[in-house]
Design a protein around this motif. Structure first.
Motif, mmCIF file in Angstrom:
data_model
loop_
_atom_site.group_PDB
_atom_site.id
_atom_site.type_symbol
_atom_site.label_atom_id
_atom_site.label_comp_id
_atom_site.label_asym_id
_atom_site.label_seq_id
_atom_site.Cartn_x
_atom_site.Cartn_y
_atom_site.Cartn_z
ATOM 1 N N ALA A 1 12.577 -8.316 6.765
ATOM 2 C CA ALA A 1 13.349 -7.786 7.886
ATOM 3 C C ALA A 1 12.924 -8.377 9.228
ATOM 4 O O ALA A 1 13.471 -8.006 10.270
ATOM 5 N N GLU B 1 13.554 1.666 5.811
ATOM 6 C CA GLU B 1 14.898 1.206 6.173
ATOM 7 C C GLU B 1 15.457 2.024 7.332
ATOM 8 O O GLU B 1 16.163 1.487 8.194
ATOM 9 N N ARG C 1 10.831 3.512 0.645
ATOM 10 C CA ARG C 1 11.742 2.456 1.093
ATOM 11 C C ARG C 1 12.777 3.024 2.061
ATOM 12 O O ARG C 1 13.111 2.397 3.081
ATOM 13 N N GLN D 1 4.784 -3.038 -1.191
ATOM 14 C CA GLN D 1 6.217 -2.886 -0.966
ATOM 15 C C GLN D 1 6.535 -2.972 0.529
ATOM 16 O O GLN D 1 7.514 -3.617 0.937
ATOM 17 N N THR D 2 5.691 -2.348 1.340
ATOM 18 C CA THR D 2 5.898 -2.352 2.792
ATOM 19 C C THR D 2 5.869 -3.770 3.332
ATOM 20 O O THR D 2 6.743 -4.175 4.117
ATOM 21 N N GLU E 1 6.409 -6.616 1.816
ATOM 22 C CA GLU E 1 7.540 -7.420 1.355
ATOM 23 C C GLU E 1 8.824 -7.055 2.090
ATOM 24 O O GLU E 1 9.572 -7.933 2.549
ATOM 25 N N LEU E 2 9.081 -5.741 2.223
ATOM 26 C CA LEU E 2 10.328 -5.301 2.845
ATOM 27 C C LEU E 2 10.359 -5.662 4.337
ATOM 28 O O LEU E 2 11.357 -6.173 4.844
ATOM 29 N N ASP F 1 11.097 4.636 -3.934
ATOM 30 C CA ASP F 1 12.431 4.732 -3.347
ATOM 31 C C ASP F 1 12.413 5.560 -2.071
ATOM 32 O O ASP F 1 13.070 5.215 -1.077
#
Length: 244
Positions: free
Chosen positions: A228, A174, A170, A220-221, A223-224, A167
């Motif tokens: 974006a 963001e 993330r 995770q990086t 995918e996010l 979290d």
């Protein structure tokens, strides 16, 4: 020289970051910087290039640590001795806490790509990494360059620190996206030899799951940032179309 890319190392820092193994010195005064600039000009004056550069990268160290006069001198000798074209991508690494509106104007007059050394948007992680920038420094730096019309912005982030959660990471990603970056360099923390964290890696990494955590955050990086509009194109690098 039949080269398309040139890297200039500016080896001065206000302090040494806990993870950094690159060469730099914190013993900085006007005499040392003047000697560096004189030596750089002699080296460049003795070089010949057969074609315009595709890219010029000013790294460090902390190029933006130079004061206004020193920056102007550096940029003058670069434009005097290097075959720069309108299409040359000119990047400079900047630490947010070293920037002023005047420096940003000087930088923006030559450089068309800015790389901001953020490492984390969260003070607790920056403190662990030995970074000096405040929240105000960071967001002000983005705003100053964007006010000059420079939108080719990168920032560096580091993940895999002991205690860092998915979290928390993330939120860093963001926040970078909200700042309008077109490129992100995201590095897994590696305690190198001859660094503060390298002397006590257990304080920075969880020995039992460091590799597992790094792999989770790397996935995770991807995918996010893919979602974006900044897909991965190298192991640690992500970019919008046209900004690799």
């Amino acid at each position: 020289m039949n080269c398309a890319d040139v890297y200039i190392h500016v080896p001065f820092c206000r302090s040494k970051c806990a993870y950094c193994a690159f060469y730099s010195t914190t013993a900085v005064d006007e005499t040392v910087i003047a000697a560096y600039l004189a030596k750089l000009e002699r080296d460049l004056a003795g070089s010949e290039f057969s074609r315009p550069l595709q890219s010029l990268y000013l790294g460090g160290g902390t190029p933006s640590l130079l004061d206004d006069r020193q920056l102007r001198q550096l940029f003058r000798l670069l434009t005097r001795h290097l075959p720069l074209a309108e299409t040359t991508e000119i990047s400079i690494e900047c630490n947010p806490e070293t920037l002023t509106p005047e420096k940003c104007e000087h930088i923006g007059a030559l450089c068309n790509r800015i790389s901001l050394g953020v490492q984390s948007f969260q003070p607790c992680w920056r403190h662990k990494l030995g970074r000096q920038a405040s929240q105000q420094n960071i967001f002000r730096a983005f705003a100053m360059f964007q006010a000059l019309g420079i939108d080719n912005l990168n920032c560096d982030l580091i993940y895999g620190l002991r205690g860092q959660t998915a979290d928390a990471w993330r939120r860093d990603l963001e926040t970078a996206l909200a700042c309008g970056v077109r490129h992100l360099s995201c590095y897994a923390l590696t305690p190198e030899e001859n660094t503060l964290l390298g002397e006590a890696p257990e304080t920075a990494l969880d020995p039992e799951r460091a590799d597992e955590l790094a792999a989770e955050l790397w996935e995770q990086t991807g995918e996010l940032l893919q979602a974006a509009g900044l897909p991965r194109y190298e192991i640690s690098n992500y970019a919008a179309a046209g900004f690799r």
